[in-house]
Design a protein around this motif. Structure first.
Motif, short mmCIF file in Angstrom:
data_model
loop_
_atom_site.label_atom_id
_atom_site.label_comp_id
_atom_site.label_asym_id
_atom_site.label_seq_id
_atom_site.Cartn_x
_atom_site.Cartn_y
_atom_site.Cartn_z
N ILE A 10 0.83 -1.20 0.00
CA ILE A 10 0.00 0.00 0.00
C ILE A 10 0.87 1.25 0.00
O ILE A 10 0.58 2.23 -0.69
CB ILE A 10 -0.95 0.00 1.22
CG1 ILE A 10 -2.01 -1.08 1.05
CG2 ILE A 10 -1.61 1.37 1.40
CD1 ILE A 10 -2.83 -1.35 2.29
N GLU A 11 1.94 1.23 0.75
CA GLU A 11 2.80 2.40 0.88
C GLU A 11 3.77 2.59 -0.28
O GLU A 11 4.07 3.72 -0.66
CB GLU A 11 3.61 2.30 2.17
CG GLU A 11 2.77 2.38 3.42
CD GLU A 11 3.58 2.10 4.68
OE1 GLU A 11 4.83 2.18 4.64
OE2 GLU A 11 2.96 1.79 5.70
N PRO A 16 -1.18 1.91 -8.91
CA PRO A 16 -2.38 2.22 -8.11
C PRO A 16 -3.32 1.03 -7.94
O PRO A 16 -3.94 0.87 -6.88
CB PRO A 16 -3.06 3.34 -8.89
CG PRO A 16 -2.02 3.92 -9.76
CD PRO A 16 -1.04 2.82 -10.03
N SER A 17 -3.42 0.18 -8.95
CA SER A 17 -4.33 -0.97 -8.83
C SER A 17 -3.80 -1.98 -7.82
O SER A 17 -4.58 -2.63 -7.12
CB SER A 17 -4.58 -1.63 -10.19
OG SER A 17 -3.40 -2.22 -10.69
N VAL A 18 -2.49 -2.11 -7.71
CA VAL A 18 -1.91 -3.01 -6.70
C VAL A 18 -2.19 -2.46 -5.31
O VAL A 18 -2.59 -3.21 -4.40
CB VAL A 18 -0.38 -3.18 -6.92
CG1 VAL A 18 0.27 -3.89 -5.74
CG2 VAL A 18 -0.12 -3.93 -8.22
N ARG A 19 -2.05 -1.16 -5.13
CA ARG A 19 -2.33 -0.55 -3.83
C ARG A 19 -3.79 -0.74 -3.45
O ARG A 19 -4.11 -1.06 -2.30
CB ARG A 19 -1.95 0.94 -3.84
CG ARG A 19 -0.45 1.17 -3.96
CD ARG A 19 -0.05 2.60 -3.70
NE ARG A 19 -0.75 3.55 -4.55
CZ ARG A 19 -0.27 4.05 -5.69
NH1 ARG A 19 0.92 3.67 -6.12
NH2 ARG A 19 -0.96 4.92 -6.38
N LYS A 20 -4.68 -0.56 -4.43
CA LYS A 20 -6.11 -0.73 -4.19
C LYS A 20 -6.43 -2.18 -3.81
O LYS A 20 -7.20 -2.44 -2.90
CB LYS A 20 -6.87 -0.31 -5.45
CG LYS A 20 -8.27 0.09 -5.23
CD LYS A 20 -8.83 0.70 -6.50
CE LYS A 20 -10.28 0.98 -6.33
NZ LYS A 20 -10.91 1.56 -7.50
N HIS A 21 -5.84 -3.12 -4.51
CA HIS A 21 -6.05 -4.54 -4.20
C HIS A 21 -5.48 -4.89 -2.82
O HIS A 21 -6.02 -5.73 -2.12
CB HIS A 21 -5.40 -5.42 -5.26
CG HIS A 21 -6.21 -5.55 -6.51
ND1 HIS A 21 -6.88 -4.51 -7.09
CD2 HIS A 21 -6.45 -6.62 -7.30
CE1 HIS A 21 -7.50 -4.92 -8.18
NE2 HIS A 21 -7.25 -6.21 -8.33
N ALA A 22 -4.40 -4.23 -2.45
CA ALA A 22 -3.81 -4.47 -1.13
C ALA A 22 -4.75 -4.02 -0.02
O ALA A 22 -4.88 -4.69 1.01
CB ALA A 22 -2.45 -3.78 -1.02
N GLU A 53 -10.57 4.15 -0.25
CA GLU A 53 -10.74 2.69 -0.37
C GLU A 53 -10.80 2.05 1.02
O GLU A 53 -11.64 1.18 1.28
CB GLU A 53 -9.57 2.11 -1.17
CG GLU A 53 -9.77 0.72 -1.67
CD GLU A 53 -10.79 0.62 -2.79
OE1 GLU A 53 -11.28 -0.50 -3.00
OE2 GLU A 53 -11.11 1.62 -3.46
N ALA A 54 -9.95 2.49 1.92
CA ALA A 54 -9.97 1.98 3.30
C ALA A 54 -11.29 2.31 3.97
O ALA A 54 -11.89 1.46 4.64
CB ALA A 54 -8.80 2.56 4.10
N PHE A 55 -11.79 3.54 3.79
CA PHE A 55 -13.07 3.93 4.38
C PHE A 55 -14.20 3.06 3.83
O PHE A 55 -15.09 2.65 4.57
CB PHE A 55 -13.38 5.40 4.11
CG PHE A 55 -12.48 6.37 4.82
CD1 PHE A 55 -11.75 6.02 5.94
CD2 PHE A 55 -12.35 7.67 4.36
CE1 PHE A 55 -10.92 6.92 6.59
CE2 PHE A 55 -11.54 8.58 5.00
CZ PHE A 55 -10.83 8.20 6.12
N PHE A 56 -14.17 2.79 2.53
CA PHE A 56 -15.20 1.94 1.93
C PHE A 56 -15.24 0.58 2.60
O PHE A 56 -16.31 0.10 3.00
CB PHE A 56 -14.95 1.79 0.42
CG PHE A 56 -15.89 0.82 -0.23
CD1 PHE A 56 -17.17 1.21 -0.57
CD2 PHE A 56 -15.49 -0.49 -0.47
CE1 PHE A 56 -18.04 0.30 -1.15
CE2 PHE A 56 -16.36 -1.40 -1.04
CZ PHE A 56 -17.64 -1.01 -1.38
#
Length: 77
Positions: A10-11, A16-22, A53-56
């Motif tokens: 994530i960091e 961006p898609s890898v971070r979102k999947h993470a 994404e985390a909030f979702f």
């Protein structure tokens, strides 16, 4: 160990898609263990899309700790 690897992706991952999947992967940790990590991402990530994404996923969890955190974020003046 898995959460540490996921948080690192994530960091640091440039995609961006890898971070979102993470972030999604954190939401899938068993026994609600991902909630505290998602809260951490929501608080600490410098990337707006990742925080969203985390909030979702926190909202989807229906976990009392997650809902308390979201309530605080939404009502903090």
């Amino acid at each position: 160990e898995a959460p540490d690897i996921i948080l690192e992706a994530i960091e640091k991952d440039p995609d961006p898609s890898v971070r979102k999947h993470a972030v999604f992967a954190l939401s899938q940790l068993e026994d609600g263990k991902g909630v505290s990590y998602l809260i951490r991402v929501g608080k600490e990530s410098s990337q707006r899309e990742i925080r969203k994404e985390a909030f979702f996923w926190l909202a989807q969890s229906n976990d009392p700790e997650a809902l308390k955190y979201l309530d605080k974020v939404l009502n903090d003046d």
